[in-house]
Scaffold this active site. Structure first.
Site, PDB file in Angstrom:
ATOM      1  N   ASP A   1      -8.761  -2.014 -12.247  1.00 33.16           N
ATOM      2  CA  ASP A   1      -8.111  -3.288 -11.938  1.00 33.16           C
ATOM      3  C   ASP A   1      -6.683  -3.214 -12.448  1.00 33.16           C
ATOM      4  OD1 ASP A   1      -7.607  -5.775 -11.017  1.00 33.16           O
ATOM      5  OD2 ASP A   1      -8.940  -6.826 -12.386  1.00 33.16           O
ATOM      6  N   ALA A   2      -5.798  -2.778 -11.562  1.00 35.19           N
ATOM      7  CA  ALA A   2      -4.445  -2.388 -11.966  1.00 35.19           C
ATOM      8  C   ALA A   2      -3.367  -3.181 -11.238  1.00 35.19           C
ATOM      9  CB  ALA A   2      -4.261  -0.898 -11.683  1.00 35.19           C
ATOM     10  N   LYS A   3      -3.718  -3.809 -10.122  1.00 38.30           N
ATOM     11  CA  LYS A   3      -2.776  -4.650  -9.363  1.00 38.30           C
ATOM     12  C   LYS A   3      -1.461  -3.926  -9.097  1.00 38.30           C
ATOM     13  CE  LYS A   3      -5.349  -8.594 -10.016  1.00 38.30           C
ATOM     14  NZ  LYS A   3      -6.454  -8.206 -10.898  1.00 38.30           N
ATOM     15  N   ARG A   4      -1.541  -2.660  -8.644  1.00 40.45           N
ATOM     16  CA  ARG A   4      -0.342  -1.887  -8.403  1.00 40.45           C
ATOM     17  C   ARG A   4       0.223  -2.127  -7.014  1.00 40.45           C
ATOM     18  NH1 ARG A   4      -1.445  -1.161 -13.424  1.00 40.45           N
ATOM     19  NH2 ARG A   4      -1.090   0.850 -14.425  1.00 40.45           N
TER      20      ARG A   4
ATOM     21  N   ASP B   1      -0.868 -10.372 -13.158  1.00 42.24           N
ATOM     22  CA  ASP B   1      -2.303 -10.650 -13.088  1.00 42.24           C
ATOM     23  C   ASP B   1      -2.537 -12.039 -13.688  1.00 42.24           C
ATOM     24  OD1 ASP B   1      -5.195 -10.358 -13.143  1.00 42.24           O
ATOM     25  OD2 ASP B   1      -4.892  -8.201 -13.184  1.00 42.24           O
TER      26      ASP B   1
END
Lengths: 275, 275
Positions: A94-97, B99
């Site tokens: 879960d890195a939201k890159r 996030d």
């Protein structure tokens, strides 16, 4: 991993639970702090106690990066531990890159090759060429933010553009991208009524659903509107499970909490699929 | 660092150049590959050769994460090298994070506290509570994506919502957030004509401008429309400078390229400010 394998695991375990690993030194049981790598010990104990009840684990990279090099080592140890011991598990970084093409390629290498995750979360703001480098990896999945579970989701995601909410436009546009079959989407559980609309756009995709538990979403509501004929849901719970206790019984308590969710999922699966 | 200090450094060096550190083992001079940490040696040589011509360095985190733990160690060595030897330099972690609130807090700790960067880039899609945890840090800056330099910018950023392009809505909404004085914005140089409109919304903010050089943007056009009375621009160049040569002369050639840009900036500053 293929979506077919993920689907089979869901039916076998009667669970579509994903356990979020958001390990915070200030929240994990104090007795672990004396160990050499408290966060790894914590993750390992949580994984050992819940792996038969969950189909996925989702380490949140922020909670590792906050501890610098030591944190990145812990992240690597955690994913290796899962891959070596529980290869059936679907792993999510879960890195939201997301960045311009050549940069996204490097992020894809980091998570799909170096760390060997099955999937990674990405943000859509920079568009097609920021996501397609991730999609190029076979049997790896790119989980794009659509409608998130936080309050700020209403700042931009629900603005009307082209006669529809931005998150719907994001879903529709993403379907035209190369290798879009490797896309999954983040849809927050706190907005269950939106799932019916979302399923009209992406009927077949897996949806990763945060917001159950600490953030207040309802599992039955999410399933009512969001489940498809291949289940198509991965429901994430982090804090409600991993921080169920700060005592030496934390892993047992985590298992109890995970079991409650799994049993509710089993009931839903039984009623919907007669499994 | 304060924006006033950054402004003073710009006037002193007659430069608003930021050098992007996107180190790729397949592109750096081969003779470095025999060293223990080729990417650190590369970064150090580039920094040593250009620090009087640049006001900022922008390590792109993807290019470090792709090498796993070793990459994260290199990133830490690089930022420490800059902070210890050139404390006047403005440092940017180009990380495109963002996030839910408690996770963004961890990312802010990672970049502002653990690594001690002056700033970090973030994505806006998740809205207010995904960005405000970064803004809470005093004398640290959060550089939010507004209009990026890639083709995919036109997928969502320029969609019309509330009668204006999404990126303008992002700019306007962000001004209402707590500690918004700590915001800067990413605006791509490949779209110089947009700067005039952007300056109507954020007249005083620093803009980080990628897309000069390899991506084809024009410095004079960007300055014509984007410069404010405090300069207000940080123009990034990465590949055109750091990969000017693959030979043992790479650092000298990087300096030559940086000098060309700095001289053009000096001309613009002289004509605009009579410095």
């Amino acid at each position: 991993m293929t979506t077919q394998q993920l689907h089979e695991q869901i039916l076998q375990k009667k669970s579509f639970l994903c356990v979020g690993l958001d390990p915070d030194l200030s929240k994990i049981p104090p007795h672990l702090l004396a160990t050499e790598d408290p966060i790894f010990e914590f993750n390992k104990a949580i994984i050992d106690a819940t792996h038969d009840l969950a189909v996925g684990y989702k380490p949140n990279t922020a909670f590792f990066e906050a501890y610098g090099i030591k944190g990145w080592i812990t992240l690597q140890k955690t994913i290796e531990y899962i891959n070596q011991n529980f290869p059936e598990i679907f792993t999510i970084a879960d890195a939201k890159r997301g960045d311009i093409g050549n940069t996204s390629s490097m992020y894809a290498k980091a998570f799909f090759e170096d760390l060997n995750f099955d999937s990674v979360t990405v943000a859509p703001y920079m568009g097609k060429d920021s996501v397609e480098p991730f999609l190029a990896f076979e049997n790896k999945f790119t989980i794009m933010l659509a409608l998130t579970s936080n309050e700020g989701a209403f700042d931009f995601q629900t603005l009307i553009t082209n006669g529809k909410e931005l998150y719907k436009q994001v879903l529709e546009t993403s379907k035209t991208w190369k290798n879009s079959q490797n896309l999954m989407y983040v849809v927050g559980a706190t907005k269950a009524e939106y799932f019916a609309e979302i399923r009209k756009i992406v009927p077949d995709s897996f949806l990763l659903v945060p917001g159950i538990g600490a953030q207040g979403g309802s599992l039955s509501e999410v399933c009512k509107y969001g489940m498809n004929d291949k289940v198509g849901l991965l429901v994430n719970s982090a804090r409600a499970i991993i921080y169920a206790s700060k005592g030496t019984d934390f892993a047992d308590r985590a298992r109890e909490e995970a079991l409650l969710v799994q049993k509710e999922m089993e009931g839903i699966l039984n009623s919907k699929f007669q499994v």
